[in-house]
Design an enzyme around this catalytic site. Structure first.
Site, PDB file in Angstrom:
ATOM      1  N   THR A 262       0.867  -1.187   0.000  1.00  0.00           N
ATOM      2  CA  THR A 262       0.000   0.000   0.000  1.00  0.00           C
ATOM      3  C   THR A 262       0.905   1.239   0.000  1.00  0.00           C
ATOM      4  O   THR A 262       1.307   1.711  -1.045  1.00  0.00           O
ATOM      5  CB  THR A 262      -0.978  -0.001   1.190  1.00  0.00           C
ATOM      6  OG1 THR A 262      -0.248  -0.187   2.415  1.00  0.00           O
ATOM      7  CG2 THR A 262      -2.016  -1.101   1.034  1.00  0.00           C
ATOM      8  N   LYS A 288       4.519  -6.560   4.676  1.00  0.00           N
ATOM      9  CA  LYS A 288       4.158  -5.247   4.181  1.00  0.00           C
ATOM     10  C   LYS A 288       3.786  -4.375   5.362  1.00  0.00           C
ATOM     11  O   LYS A 288       3.329  -4.845   6.403  1.00  0.00           O
ATOM     12  CB  LYS A 288       3.022  -5.316   3.167  1.00  0.00           C
ATOM     13  CG  LYS A 288       1.658  -5.701   3.698  1.00  0.00           C
ATOM     14  CD  LYS A 288       0.838  -4.573   4.267  1.00  0.00           C
ATOM     15  CE  LYS A 288       0.783  -3.394   3.332  1.00  0.00           C
ATOM     16  NZ  LYS A 288       0.327  -2.173   4.048  1.00  0.00           N
ATOM     17  N   THR A 299       2.712  -6.010  12.421  1.00  0.00           N
ATOM     18  CA  THR A 299       3.255  -6.306  11.104  1.00  0.00           C
ATOM     19  C   THR A 299       2.543  -5.579   9.995  1.00  0.00           C
ATOM     20  O   THR A 299       3.083  -5.476   8.913  1.00  0.00           O
ATOM     21  CB  THR A 299       3.111  -7.798  10.765  1.00  0.00           C
ATOM     22  OG1 THR A 299       1.803  -8.027  10.264  1.00  0.00           O
ATOM     23  CG2 THR A 299       3.333  -8.660  11.930  1.00  0.00           C
ATOM     24  N   GLU A 385       7.017   5.021   7.186  1.00  0.00           N
ATOM     25  CA  GLU A 385       6.563   6.207   6.467  1.00  0.00           C
ATOM     26  C   GLU A 385       7.412   7.420   6.845  1.00  0.00           C
ATOM     27  O   GLU A 385       7.430   7.862   7.998  1.00  0.00           O
ATOM     28  CB  GLU A 385       5.084   6.457   6.765  1.00  0.00           C
ATOM     29  CG  GLU A 385       4.203   5.390   6.149  1.00  0.00           C
ATOM     30  CD  GLU A 385       2.761   5.448   6.592  1.00  0.00           C
ATOM     31  OE1 GLU A 385       1.930   4.782   5.955  1.00  0.00           O
ATOM     32  OE2 GLU A 385       2.463   6.146   7.582  1.00  0.00           O
ATOM     33  N   ASN A 512       0.751  10.700   5.739  1.00  0.00           N
ATOM     34  CA  ASN A 512      -0.505  10.369   6.389  1.00  0.00           C
ATOM     35  C   ASN A 512      -1.560  11.452   6.234  1.00  0.00           C
ATOM     36  O   ASN A 512      -2.763  11.171   6.282  1.00  0.00           O
ATOM     37  CB  ASN A 512      -0.247  10.057   7.868  1.00  0.00           C
ATOM     38  CG  ASN A 512       0.351   8.679   8.040  1.00  0.00           C
ATOM     39  OD1 ASN A 512      -0.363   7.677   7.998  1.00  0.00           O
ATOM     40  ND2 ASN A 512       1.664   8.607   8.192  1.00  0.00           N
ATOM     41  N   SER A 517      -6.182  11.136  -0.186  1.00  0.00           N
ATOM     42  CA  SER A 517      -6.413  12.145  -1.224  1.00  0.00           C
ATOM     43  C   SER A 517      -5.761  11.730  -2.539  1.00  0.00           C
ATOM     44  O   SER A 517      -5.041  10.758  -2.604  1.00  0.00           O
ATOM     45  CB  SER A 517      -5.869  13.488  -0.784  1.00  0.00           C
ATOM     46  OG  SER A 517      -4.492  13.400  -0.503  1.00  0.00           O
TER      47      SER A 517
END
Length: 517
Positions: A262, A288, A299, A385, A512, A517
């Protein structure tokens, strides 16, 4: 022929097997052009000049030959990159960063086939959003650890029931795992549960599992946006299509790792072979996750596939042990997802048997599984991230593993610690403060703190409860590294634990804030 510029590094490294070979070859040609210069300087007169020109002409001729072949090399690498990693009509022209973390080959467990597919669920055309791993000829022993979030997603509820009721190979019903990405199928009520069961039954049908149609034997996972229903028409059609394209090749496994992504920036895949009494067995696994990562579970999604023949009690014990020291030992942002799942499937195709908890073979398997799972967990942290640093928190000389892990987790989840590391600020006070409010009783004048990296010596910042070698220049040099180690010694016992985390950067907020969007 025109290739996107961002394909060139991958194409070169793929066609020449490893990036190092391509770099070495390019380096050798480049420097061959400069060979004449020392000769001109060292050899007097026209004779030296003639020799230099002759050498330079030969090198130039070789170099021209290399660059003439370059277009065909790039084109072939491009074809190989997209030929077998999934849907050939929708090949993903999106090479990833961190090529150093993506394997170029692998040794995969016997009897397993894998693949990834683009069903069109994701907004960007060609992005894979469906993964299928199958063991057509062998039923599996299965074990799993699931999220503790009260809003457990529909696929978590379905998989929990499947693994609990059909997790032994003698039940004969678990032969596959299916994952969709782009939609989490979480907080979706009865319709979500119906869809998860339908996904599981659809895979059962294509791999030939028969029996009571009201239940199923395929483990199912979902990841993506919460609160949306699955696009079942696309997913069911994708399952049918993908089932015809699963393979046992490296590219097929890489495509499977891509299909679960993702906000991940690269596919996380590993494989390994282990030798033991009576033969060898293999493991392959993917993970992932880049956000909403925190114990327990921690995880987002991960699965490990092996060809060992192992009893259900042994696999359950090994999976729980491994999870506590890998996926339950990572934190990115302190959020525990609705979909977190770590599962291990063993099809027995290797013939290696592990069926006794007190055997040496079991302990070896458990430790191998733990180290393998930890490697996959670390990849999640490295892809956190907005992350710019990989941070290993070591807590040593504790009274128990549980107390050491609690303190490590407290440090790993401190926004003040994580932002200081991003800012390359050796603010030891924030780390010591986190130890103090962890809730674990300590003796302050026994606490020692060190900061280091795999490529540098440790700096002893805090000794026996007081500042010690606070060298800001050395500390700043250590924090320039991508990999940082923070070590706490409590002086209370002999147990230890680790946590893996990353820094907090401006990028985390941007990712985030823009997620939907």
């Amino acid at each position: 022929m025109i290739l996107p510029a961002d394909l060139l590094p991958f194409a070169l490294s793929s066609s020449l097997q490893t990036p190092f070979k391509s770099i070495s070859l390019f380096h050798s040609y480049l420097f061959s052009y400069w060979k004449p210069l020392p000769m001109i300087v060292a050899a007097p007169g026209l004779r030296g000049l003639s020799q230099a020109i002759s050498s330079g002409t030969s090198a130039l001729r070789d170099g021209i030959s290399f660059f003439r072949q370059l277009p065909s090399v790039l084109y072939q690498a491009h074809k190989e990159r997209h030929a077998t990693t999934g849907n050939p009509a929708l090949g993903n022209r999106n090479p990833w960063p961190r090529q150093d973390l993506i394997p170029y080959e692998g040794t995969y467990p016997r009897g397993w086939k894998a693949g990834g597919w683009a069903t069109g669920v994701k907004r960007k055309e060609g992005l894979k959003d469906l993964t299928l791993i199958v063991s057509p000829q062998h039923a599996c022993t299965a074990s799993a650890v699931f999220t503790t979030n009260s809003f457990a997603a529909a696929p978590v509820q379905v998989s929990r029931e499947i693994v609990s009721s059909r997790g032994s190979a003698d039940k004969g019903s678990i032969k596959a795992l299916v994952v969709n990405s782009g939609c989490a199928n979480a907080c979706t009520g009865d319709q979500g549960l119906k869809d998860a069961w339908e996904m599981s039954r659809a895979v059962d049908k294509v791999v030939g599992i028969t029996g009571n149609d009201s239940k199923a034997g395929t483990v199912v996972m979902s990841t993506g946006v919460i609160g949306q229903h699955l696009q079942m028409d696309r997913i069911l059609a994708g399952i049918t299509d993908l089932s015809q394209h699963v393979e046992d090749t490296h590219n097929a496994w890489l495509g499977a790792a891509e299909g679960i992504m993702t906000t991940d920036t690269f596919p996380k895949l590993r494989s390994q072979e282990f030798t033991t009494k009576g033969g060898s067995y293999r493991m392959a696994g993917w993970s992932k996750g880049a956000g909403m990562i925190h114990p327990n579970m921690a995880t987002m999604l991960s699965a490990i596939f092996t060809d060992v023949k192992i009893s259900k009690p042994c696999l359950d014990s090994a999976t729980k042990y491994a999870a506590d020291r890998s996926f339950n030992a990572i934190s990115i942002d302190g959020d525990t997802s609705t979909n977190d799942t770590f599962t291990v499937l063993a099809n027995g195709a290797s013939g290696v048997v592990i069926d006794k908890l007190d055997s040496k073979e079991f302990v070896e398997f458990r430790d191998n599984l733990t180290a393998f799972a930890a490697e996959l967990a670390k990849l999640i942290v490295r892809d956190g991230e907005g992350a710019t640093k990989f941070v290993e928190i070591q807590v040593k000389s504790a009274r128990s593993f549980a107390e050491a892990k609690t303190i490590a987790s407290t440090i790993a989840t401190s926004p003040l610690v994580k932002t200081a590391i991003y800012g390359k600020d050796a603010n030891w006070g924030r780390i010591v403060c986190a130890v103090g409010y962890s809730g674990i009783p300590i003796t302050p004048n026994k606490v020692n703190l060190y900061v280091g990296s795999p490529t540098s010596d440790f700096l002893h910042l805090f000794k026996d409860g007081a500042p010690f070698d606070v060298d800001e220049e050395k500390a700043a040099a250590i924090l320039e590294n991508e990999d940082i180690i923070v070590r706490i010694e409590l002086g209370l016992g002999s147990e230890e634990a680790k946590m893996y985390t990353c820094d907090f950067s401006h990028g985390y907020i941007s990712i985030n804030a823009d997620y939907r969007s």
